[in-house]
Design a protein around this motif. Structure first.
Motif, mmCIF file in Angstrom:
data_model
loop_
_atom_site.group_PDB
_atom_site.id
_atom_site.type_symbol
_atom_site.label_atom_id
_atom_site.label_comp_id
_atom_site.label_asym_id
_atom_site.label_seq_id
_atom_site.Cartn_x
_atom_site.Cartn_y
_atom_site.Cartn_z
ATOM 1 N N UNK A 58 3.571 10.313 -8.466
ATOM 2 C CA UNK A 58 4.152 9.346 -7.539
ATOM 3 C C UNK A 58 3.059 8.650 -6.730
ATOM 4 N N UNK A 59 1.895 9.298 -6.626
ATOM 5 C CA UNK A 59 0.765 8.761 -5.869
ATOM 6 C C UNK A 59 -0.358 8.263 -6.777
ATOM 7 N N UNK A 60 -0.318 8.626 -8.040
ATOM 8 C CA UNK A 60 -1.341 8.277 -9.025
ATOM 9 C C UNK A 60 -1.641 6.774 -9.008
ATOM 10 N N UNK A 61 -2.921 6.415 -9.054
ATOM 11 C CA UNK A 61 -3.319 5.005 -8.984
ATOM 12 C C UNK A 61 -3.115 4.266 -10.297
ATOM 13 N N UNK A 62 -3.027 4.973 -11.405
ATOM 14 C CA UNK A 62 -3.063 4.295 -12.704
ATOM 15 C C UNK A 62 -1.899 3.349 -12.976
ATOM 16 N N UNK A 63 -0.689 3.594 -12.470
ATOM 17 C CA UNK A 63 0.368 2.595 -12.671
ATOM 18 C C UNK A 63 0.128 1.282 -11.922
ATOM 19 N N UNK A 64 -0.729 1.301 -10.901
ATOM 20 C CA UNK A 64 -1.135 0.125 -10.126
ATOM 21 C C UNK A 64 -0.044 -0.423 -9.204
ATOM 22 N N UNK A 65 1.095 0.259 -9.133
ATOM 23 C CA UNK A 65 2.148 -0.226 -8.222
ATOM 24 C C UNK A 65 2.772 0.901 -7.412
ATOM 25 N N UNK A 66 2.115 2.056 -7.351
ATOM 26 C CA UNK A 66 2.632 3.147 -6.539
ATOM 27 C C UNK A 66 2.353 2.878 -5.059
ATOM 28 N N UNK A 67 2.923 3.694 -4.190
ATOM 29 C CA UNK A 67 2.933 3.419 -2.761
ATOM 30 C C UNK A 67 1.555 3.274 -2.112
ATOM 31 N N UNK A 77 0.502 -0.784 -1.530
ATOM 32 C CA UNK A 77 0.885 -1.543 -0.333
ATOM 33 C C UNK A 77 0.247 -1.022 0.953
ATOM 34 N N UNK A 78 0.012 0.298 1.023
ATOM 35 C CA UNK A 78 -0.631 0.859 2.218
ATOM 36 C C UNK A 78 -2.050 0.321 2.350
ATOM 37 N N UNK A 79 -2.817 0.353 1.253
ATOM 38 C CA UNK A 79 -4.182 -0.162 1.288
ATOM 39 C C UNK A 79 -4.191 -1.657 1.583
ATOM 40 N N UNK A 80 -3.233 -2.383 1.015
ATOM 41 C CA UNK A 80 -3.150 -3.820 1.257
ATOM 42 C C UNK A 80 -2.850 -4.112 2.725
ATOM 43 N N UNK A 81 -1.974 -3.300 3.340
ATOM 44 C CA UNK A 81 -1.649 -3.483 4.766
ATOM 45 C C UNK A 81 -2.878 -3.257 5.637
ATOM 46 N N UNK A 94 10.594 9.467 -10.252
ATOM 47 C CA UNK A 94 9.558 8.441 -10.164
ATOM 48 C C UNK A 94 10.136 7.136 -9.624
ATOM 49 N N UNK A 95 9.651 6.659 -8.481
ATOM 50 C CA UNK A 95 10.210 5.441 -7.907
ATOM 51 C C UNK A 95 9.793 4.194 -8.679
ATOM 52 N N UNK A 96 10.662 3.206 -8.638
ATOM 53 C CA UNK A 96 10.316 1.882 -9.137
ATOM 54 C C UNK A 96 9.371 1.222 -8.136
ATOM 55 N N UNK A 97 8.996 -0.047 -8.411
ATOM 56 C CA UNK A 97 8.176 -0.784 -7.454
ATOM 57 C C UNK A 97 8.893 -0.901 -6.110
ATOM 58 N N UNK A 98 10.209 -1.109 -6.154
ATOM 59 C CA UNK A 98 10.969 -1.216 -4.896
ATOM 60 C C UNK A 98 10.944 0.113 -4.149
ATOM 61 N N UNK A 99 11.109 1.210 -4.864
ATOM 62 C CA UNK A 99 11.065 2.514 -4.218
ATOM 63 C C UNK A 99 9.689 2.841 -3.663
ATOM 64 N N UNK A 100 8.650 2.477 -4.404
ATOM 65 C CA UNK A 100 7.289 2.701 -3.924
ATOM 66 C C UNK A 100 7.017 1.892 -2.663
ATOM 67 N N UNK A 101 7.578 0.682 -2.595
ATOM 68 C CA UNK A 101 7.413 -0.132 -1.397
ATOM 69 C C UNK A 101 8.088 0.525 -0.199
ATOM 70 N N UNK A 149 6.234 1.576 3.194
ATOM 71 C CA UNK A 149 6.655 1.070 4.506
ATOM 72 C C UNK A 149 6.790 2.195 5.525
ATOM 73 N N UNK A 150 7.223 3.369 5.070
ATOM 74 C CA UNK A 150 7.323 4.499 6.004
ATOM 75 C C UNK A 150 5.937 4.955 6.454
ATOM 76 N N UNK A 151 4.965 4.909 5.557
ATOM 77 C CA UNK A 151 3.595 5.287 5.917
ATOM 78 C C UNK A 151 2.967 4.239 6.832
ATOM 79 N N UNK A 152 3.203 2.978 6.541
ATOM 80 C CA UNK A 152 2.679 1.902 7.385
ATOM 81 C C UNK A 152 3.227 2.031 8.803
ATOM 82 N N UNK A 153 4.518 2.337 8.928
ATOM 83 C CA UNK A 153 5.101 2.524 10.267
ATOM 84 C C UNK A 153 4.419 3.674 10.995
ATOM 85 N N UNK A 154 4.102 4.734 10.270
ATOM 86 C CA UNK A 154 3.382 5.874 10.872
ATOM 87 C C UNK A 154 2.009 5.433 11.370
ATOM 88 N N UNK A 155 1.286 4.679 10.550
ATOM 89 C CA UNK A 155 -0.048 4.225 10.932
ATOM 90 C C UNK A 155 0.011 3.259 12.108
#
Length: 365
Positions: free
Chosen positions: A33-42, A45-49, A189-196, A200-206
């Motif tokens: 769920x955190x693996x970088x290889x799919x390129x769209x896991x959560x 967006x956290x790094x982009x934020x 395994x979340x979709x792109x929408x689920x990963x977003x 978003x929950x992590x971004x709110x924490x940060x």
């Protein structure tokens, strides 16, 4: 904020310092769920934020997550993949992948991982809890699945913040913001929408952690680690060098180009090939490049009875490419021990080869 989703404990102290310095290294470790290889896991967006909100900062992303692995492997990867890369902030995701392990084992491995990451005080750690279908009933009833509850005990003891990303996504479904199939069509395994949603929950924490109110709280930075909750934690576990292993038969130590998390493997495909080594500790675990074409093996410790490995090969398992751990012992007397192993064919319907590719010898002391 919903305290069941966001748990703020000791304020993050290294993250603000890194942002102020102009260089931030963010680490991630966990499963698929955190693996970088799919390129769209959560983590994306956290790094982009972070980059969007701190454009002047050079941001390094060290995503060390590997699908189908747990904290047992992470204990031995923490130094190379996170600590030596000088991460300032590390997110840890193992509530799902550790959930099938016995409670005692996962508490030992998780606490060992956390103690390694926290030991020198130079990085912040945040736990993130993802979701699997088996967690549904506990979460919908307002409780906590056992795997998450166990992790939260450690978080409370060490003052580590945590984000229940799975609960955040479930709340979005309950409010009609997201359909279940948009989030988690296979129950894991979340979709792109689920990963977003997770992101978003992590971004709110940060955002909360980086607020002036949180910065003003005494973070007690520099305090030594507290006494461990579990005296048998794996915080002093280490890797044995492959070059120290004695071999009989056609073994090769190869640079391994097939899995980026393996520098080298000790490899043979010869049935009857043997290896042995002496180690100082109370436990031993082995890591392999595993799959349907992998061998099985028989082994013994200190000249005892021979035991045979019988590893499941599920339908999703390929011919190789699964960094799989095999726990050989964790309750030996703390001292010197001798391990012996012989390669055999699995002799089963899903065993299609005899490849033995040993990537890690992990010693617990």
């Amino acid at each position: 904020m919903n305290e069941h989703i966001w748990n703020h404990r000791k304020p993050l102290s290294n993250l603000p310092k890194a942002l102020a310095s102009g260089t931030l290294r963010v680490g991630f470790i966990g499963g698929s769920i955190t693996d970088a290889r799919p390129r769209n896991n959560w983590p994306e967006p956290v790094a982009a934020w972070i980059k969007e909100n701190y454009p002047q900062v050079r941001v390094y992303v060290e995503n060390a997550a590997i699908g189908a692995t747990g904290s047992e492997l992470a204990v031995f990867r923490a130094e190379r993949d996170l600590i030596e890369r000088e991460c300032d902030l590390v997110f840890v995701d193992y509530s799902v992948n550790d959930s099938d392990d016995p409670v005692e084992k996962r508490m030992r491995t998780r606490e060992g991982l956390l103690r390694k990451l926290l030991r020198d005080g130079s990085r912040d750690v945040v736990l993130v809890h993802t979701f699997r279908q088996e967690f549904y009933r506990d979460l919908i009833d307002g409780g906590a699945p056992a795997s998450i509850a166990d992790f939260e005990k450690l978080a409370e003891h060490y003052g580590i913040g945590s984000v229940n990303m799975g609960l955040h996504a479930l709340e979005e479904v309950k409010r009609g913001r997201m359909r279940w199939e948009e989030w988690l069509p296979d129950g894991l395994h979340p979709t792109e929408r689920g990963s977003l949603s997770y992101a978003q929950s992590v971004i709110a924490f940060l955002q909360s952690e980086l607020s002036e109110e949180r910065k003003a709280v005494d973070s007690e930075a520099g305090n030594p680690l507290p006494e461990p909750l579990n005296a048998m934690h794996w915080g002093d576990a280490f890797r044995l060098d492959l070059s120290s292993i004695e071999t009989e038969g056609p073994w090769l130590i190869r640079r391994w180009p097939h899995l980026e998390w393996m520098d080298q493997v000790l490899e043979t495909a010869a049935i009857g090939a043997r290896l042995s080594f002496t180690f100082e500790g109370r436990g031993l675990t082995l890591g392999f490049d595993f799959g349907r074409s992998a061998s099985e093996f028989r082994y013994r410790i200190d000249g005892g009875e021979w035991q045979v490995s019988k590893r499941e090969r599920p339908d999703w398992c390929g011919n190789d490419g699964w960094y799989r751990m095999f726990p050989a012992a964790d309750d030996l007397s703390n001292g010197q021990h001798r391990f012996e192993m012989e390669v055999i064919h699995g002799d089963g319907p899903n065993c299609t080869g005899s490849n033995c590719r040993l990537a890690l010898v992990g010693v617990v002391r």
